[in-house]
Scaffold this active site. Structure first.
Site, mmCIF file in Angstrom:
data_model
loop_
_atom_site.group_PDB
_atom_site.id
_atom_site.type_symbol
_atom_site.label_atom_id
_atom_site.label_comp_id
_atom_site.label_asym_id
_atom_site.label_seq_id
_atom_site.Cartn_x
_atom_site.Cartn_y
_atom_site.Cartn_z
ATOM 1 N N ASP A 1 -73.610 -106.959 -53.626
ATOM 2 C CA ASP A 1 -73.446 -108.016 -52.633
ATOM 3 C C ASP A 1 -73.238 -109.310 -53.422
ATOM 4 O OD1 ASP A 1 -75.974 -108.818 -53.432
ATOM 5 O OD2 ASP A 1 -76.907 -108.695 -51.461
ATOM 6 N N HIS A 2 -73.318 -110.457 -52.758
ATOM 7 C CA HIS A 2 -73.034 -111.732 -53.440
ATOM 8 C C HIS A 2 -74.001 -112.011 -54.584
ATOM 9 C CE1 HIS A 2 -75.568 -112.194 -49.905
ATOM 10 N NE2 HIS A 2 -76.208 -113.160 -50.550
ATOM 11 N N CYS B 1 -77.859 -105.400 -55.637
ATOM 12 C CA CYS B 1 -78.112 -106.508 -54.706
ATOM 13 C C CYS B 1 -79.294 -107.289 -55.276
ATOM 14 C CB CYS B 1 -78.345 -106.014 -53.277
ATOM 15 S SG CYS B 1 -79.790 -104.968 -53.027
ATOM 16 N N GLY B 2 -79.871 -108.199 -54.505
ATOM 17 C CA GLY B 2 -80.959 -109.009 -55.036
ATOM 18 C C GLY B 2 -82.081 -108.161 -55.612
ATOM 19 N N THR B 3 -82.541 -107.207 -54.826
ATOM 20 C CA THR B 3 -83.654 -106.350 -55.244
ATOM 21 C C THR B 3 -83.224 -104.924 -55.582
ATOM 22 O OG1 THR B 3 -83.996 -105.727 -52.945
ATOM 23 C CG2 THR B 3 -85.320 -107.570 -53.787
ATOM 24 N N HIS C 1 -86.479 -78.240 -60.489
ATOM 25 C CA HIS C 1 -86.005 -79.484 -59.866
ATOM 26 C C HIS C 1 -84.866 -79.200 -58.879
ATOM 27 C CE1 HIS C 1 -88.615 -81.436 -62.640
ATOM 28 N NE2 HIS C 1 -87.985 -80.891 -63.667
ATOM 29 N N HIS D 1 -84.663 -85.226 -63.190
ATOM 30 C CA HIS D 1 -85.412 -84.528 -62.136
ATOM 31 C C HIS D 1 -84.795 -84.633 -60.740
ATOM 32 C CE1 HIS D 1 -89.552 -84.250 -64.360
ATOM 33 N NE2 HIS D 1 -88.534 -83.818 -65.100
ATOM 34 N N ASN D 2 -84.131 -85.732 -60.455
ATOM 35 C CA ASN D 2 -83.640 -85.963 -59.086
ATOM 36 C C ASN D 2 -82.127 -85.842 -58.944
ATOM 37 O OD1 ASN D 2 -85.894 -88.490 -59.650
ATOM 38 N ND2 ASN D 2 -86.429 -86.853 -58.233
#
Ligand code: RB5
Length: 154
Positions: free
Chosen positions: A8-9, A65-67, A133, A98-99
């Site tokens: 995002d911005h 993004c920010g977070t 897994h 694992h994921n």
């Protein structure tokens, strides 16, 4: 590997940095935007990348993004997408081993440039381990199928 990056911005500068790093590592990169720093809505960009990962048009995606949180929530709405929010090279590596994560979401506000570099390097280098897994991921796929089925029946 064919990999798309979007933000995002808040993440445009980091997006450019990651695109350059991925190209340097020899990957086929796709810039899914945005181009400028005008305010945009992160779900639009998460959707573009996650949809193409879900359809198999691209192998992986990185969203900033920010977070990293909103991108992750939005990307995980798409079937077959395993999006993770990584904060360091350890979570990045484990999310692959694992994921079998196919989308990585990052925070532009919290992570420094050198750490971002290490995170991307680890995520691209680590391989899925399969075995127990894979069994667990099959269970997640079953949950996804169950939820889609329930929703479409209503
Ligand atoms: C945008 O202000 C911010 O909410 C976004 O970048 C992200 O952090 C959302 O999860």
């Amino acid at each position: 590997m064919k990999i798309a990056v979007a933000s995002d911005h808040r993440g445009v500068r980091v997006k450019e940095q990651i695109l350059a790093q991925l190209a340097q590592l020899g990957h086929e990169t796709l810039d899914y935007g945005p181009e400028g720093n005008d305010s945009v809505d992160y779900p639009d960009f998460a959707k573009a990348v996650a949809k193409d990962v879900s359809k198999g048009v691209i192998e992986r995606g990185i969203l900033i993004c920010g977070t990293g949180l909103g991108m992750c929530v939005a990307a995980n709405k798409f079937p077959g997408v395993r999006a993770v929010n990584c904060h360091d090279d350890f979570t990045a590596e484990m999310s692959r081993r694992h994921n079998n994560a196919n989308v990585m979401c990052l925070s532009a506000d919290l992570l420094g440039d050198r750490l971002l570099n290490r995170i991307v390097e680890s995520w691209m280098a680590a391989e899925f381990e399969g075995g127990r897994h894979a069994r667990r991921l099959e269970k997640i796929a079953e949950i996804e199928a169950e939820c889609c089925h329930e929703t479409s029946d209503e």
